[in-house]
Design an enzyme around this catalytic site. Structure first.
Site, PDB file in Angstrom:
ATOM      1  N   THR A  20       0.832  -1.208   0.000  1.00  0.00           N
ATOM      2  CA  THR A  20       0.000   0.000   0.000  1.00  0.00           C
ATOM      3  C   THR A  20       0.860   1.249   0.000  1.00  0.00           C
ATOM      4  O   THR A  20       0.484   2.269  -0.575  1.00  0.00           O
ATOM      5  CB  THR A  20      -0.927  -0.026   1.241  1.00  0.00           C
ATOM      6  OG1 THR A  20      -1.833  -1.100   1.082  1.00  0.00           O
ATOM      7  CG2 THR A  20      -1.708   1.267   1.402  1.00  0.00           C
ATOM      8  N   SER A  66       1.499  -7.500  -0.991  1.00  0.00           N
ATOM      9  CA  SER A  66       2.226  -8.508  -0.202  1.00  0.00           C
ATOM     10  C   SER A  66       1.392  -9.742   0.131  1.00  0.00           C
ATOM     11  O   SER A  66       1.943 -10.750   0.577  1.00  0.00           O
ATOM     12  CB  SER A  66       2.822  -7.901   1.064  1.00  0.00           C
ATOM     13  OG  SER A  66       1.875  -7.785   2.097  1.00  0.00           O
ATOM     14  N   THR A  99       1.643  -4.267   4.304  1.00  0.00           N
ATOM     15  CA  THR A  99       1.440  -4.606   5.717  1.00  0.00           C
ATOM     16  C   THR A  99       0.981  -6.059   5.916  1.00  0.00           C
ATOM     17  O   THR A  99       1.186  -6.624   6.988  1.00  0.00           O
ATOM     18  CB  THR A  99       0.359  -3.685   6.345  1.00  0.00           C
ATOM     19  OG1 THR A  99      -0.858  -3.841   5.620  1.00  0.00           O
ATOM     20  CG2 THR A  99       0.792  -2.242   6.360  1.00  0.00           C
ATOM     21  N   ASP A 100       0.361  -6.647   4.877  1.00  0.00           N
ATOM     22  CA  ASP A 100      -0.358  -7.904   5.111  1.00  0.00           C
ATOM     23  C   ASP A 100       0.531  -9.100   5.462  1.00  0.00           C
ATOM     24  O   ASP A 100       0.118  -9.966   6.238  1.00  0.00           O
ATOM     25  CB  ASP A 100      -1.248  -8.231   3.901  1.00  0.00           C
ATOM     26  CG  ASP A 100      -2.477  -7.317   3.855  1.00  0.00           C
ATOM     27  OD1 ASP A 100      -2.802  -6.720   4.900  1.00  0.00           O
ATOM     28  OD2 ASP A 100      -3.097  -7.199   2.794  1.00  0.00           O
TER      29      ASP A 100
END
Ligand code: SIN
Length: 329
Positions: A20, A66, A99-100
């Site tokens: 992101t 990700s 972030t995932d």
């Protein structure tokens, strides 16, 4: 392709992987309807002034959302990190990441590199095109950590907080401060360009000396599946995996199972029975708690080993690396 910013004598390398933080939306007010992994890492550094004496060098390693992280990208990233960490003029590395799966990449890199310099993953919850993006401040903070003498190991920096690779977990779907270190607490805070240290940095200890070489040379990775124990859990999926293993017998069949166990590592009896059959057939089985905090306290007479404080996704990485290191060279 690498791009350089600033003239300082010590360098911080910024490796881009997407996420992101590199996301682009068609409307500036849209914080969720964007495509991750679109803006190049050199562009993310635009307007960021390196700390005195530091120059930045940007290199794009991948450009993905990700959630689609792969072993091939992990391998490429670990190799680029190892290359740059060996350069005497490099103070540390920043990795821009989605972030995932950030916590998985952080744990993987700590496990194979155990660096004595800082490797700092950072991210954003809003795309680069947002009205008020959080990425630029996170990158700035990450550069501060990567250039601080004495910082070491793989950490994540988000919303001014520095988390160890061992403890960091994404805990929120939307908030800018989306990460937490659970019981362990953060390693440090970044406050207006200064680091306030709270506890020890992740240490290089406990790494199998050949973990990096095995990982670097791997053309295939051991298949390790995660299965969750829950109300009315059943053993059929384990049995199906065992059947497939028996019939195919190939490198692609299951070699490890991580059981996302309830509470202190307990399993539904049906899943436990199937897991014991799997272990008897040579599959490596590990229990990891599905609780977001705490660690499994060992009980006597447990037949299936536990992953201590590791979450199921981190226990899977640990097991994969263990199986890789047990392979005949
Ligand atoms: C990703 O993980 O690449 C997308 C989500 C995010 O970065 O917040």
């Amino acid at each position: 392709m690498a791009e350089s910013i600033g003239k300082g004598g010590r360098r911080v390398i910024v490796l881009g992987t997407g996420g992101t933080i590199a996301g682009r939306a068609s409307a500036a007010g849209d914080n969720i309807g964007y495509t991750a992994g679109e803006v190049g890492v050199a562009e993310l550094l635009g307007g960021i002034e390196p700390p005195p004496g530091i120059s930045l060098l940007a290199e794009q390693v991948a450009q993905i959302d990700s959630k689609d992280m792969s072993f091939a990208i992990w391998q490429a990233l670990a190799l680029r990190c190892a290359h740059w960490l060996a350069e005497p003029g490099v103070a540390g590395i920043v990795i821009t990441h989605g972030t995932d799966t950030l916590e998985e990449t952080a744990f993987f890199l700590q496990s194979v590199l155990a660096p004595s310099k800082p490797v700092v993953l950072t991210c954003a919850m809003r795309p680069a095109t947002a009205l008020a993006p959080d990425g630029p401040q996170n990158v700035r903070d990450a550069i501060v950590v990567a250039s601080t003498p004495g910082a070491q190991g793989v950490v994540a920096v988000c919303a001014g907080t520095v988390h160890s690779a061992f403890d960091v977990q994404k805990v929120h779907t939307y908030r800018l401060d989306a990460f937490d270190s659970g019981d362990a607490g953060p390693v440090a805070y970044v406050e207006e360009g200064a680091l306030r240290e709270i506890r020890n940095w992740p240490t290089p200890a406990g790494v199998a000396s050949h973990a990096f070489e095995r990982m670097a040379g791997a053309t295939s990775w051991p298949r390790v599946e995660i299965l969750m124990s829950h109300a009315e859990a059943r053993g059929e999926i384990v049995d199906a995996l065992l059947l497939e293993r028996k019939h195919s017998g190939g490198a692609n069949s299951v070699q490890g199972l991580v059981l996302a166990a309830t509470g202190n590592g307990t399993l539904h009896h049906a899943l436990e029975g199937a897991a014991l059959r799997a272990q008897a057939e040579g599959v490596a089985v590990v229990r990891a708690t599905r609780c977001s905090q705490g660690h499994i306290l060992p009980r006597p007479k447990e037949v299936l080993r536990d992953a201590g404080a590791l979450t199921p996704v981190k226990a899977r990485i640990a097991l994969m690396l263990e199986l890789l290191s047990e392979r005949r060279a």
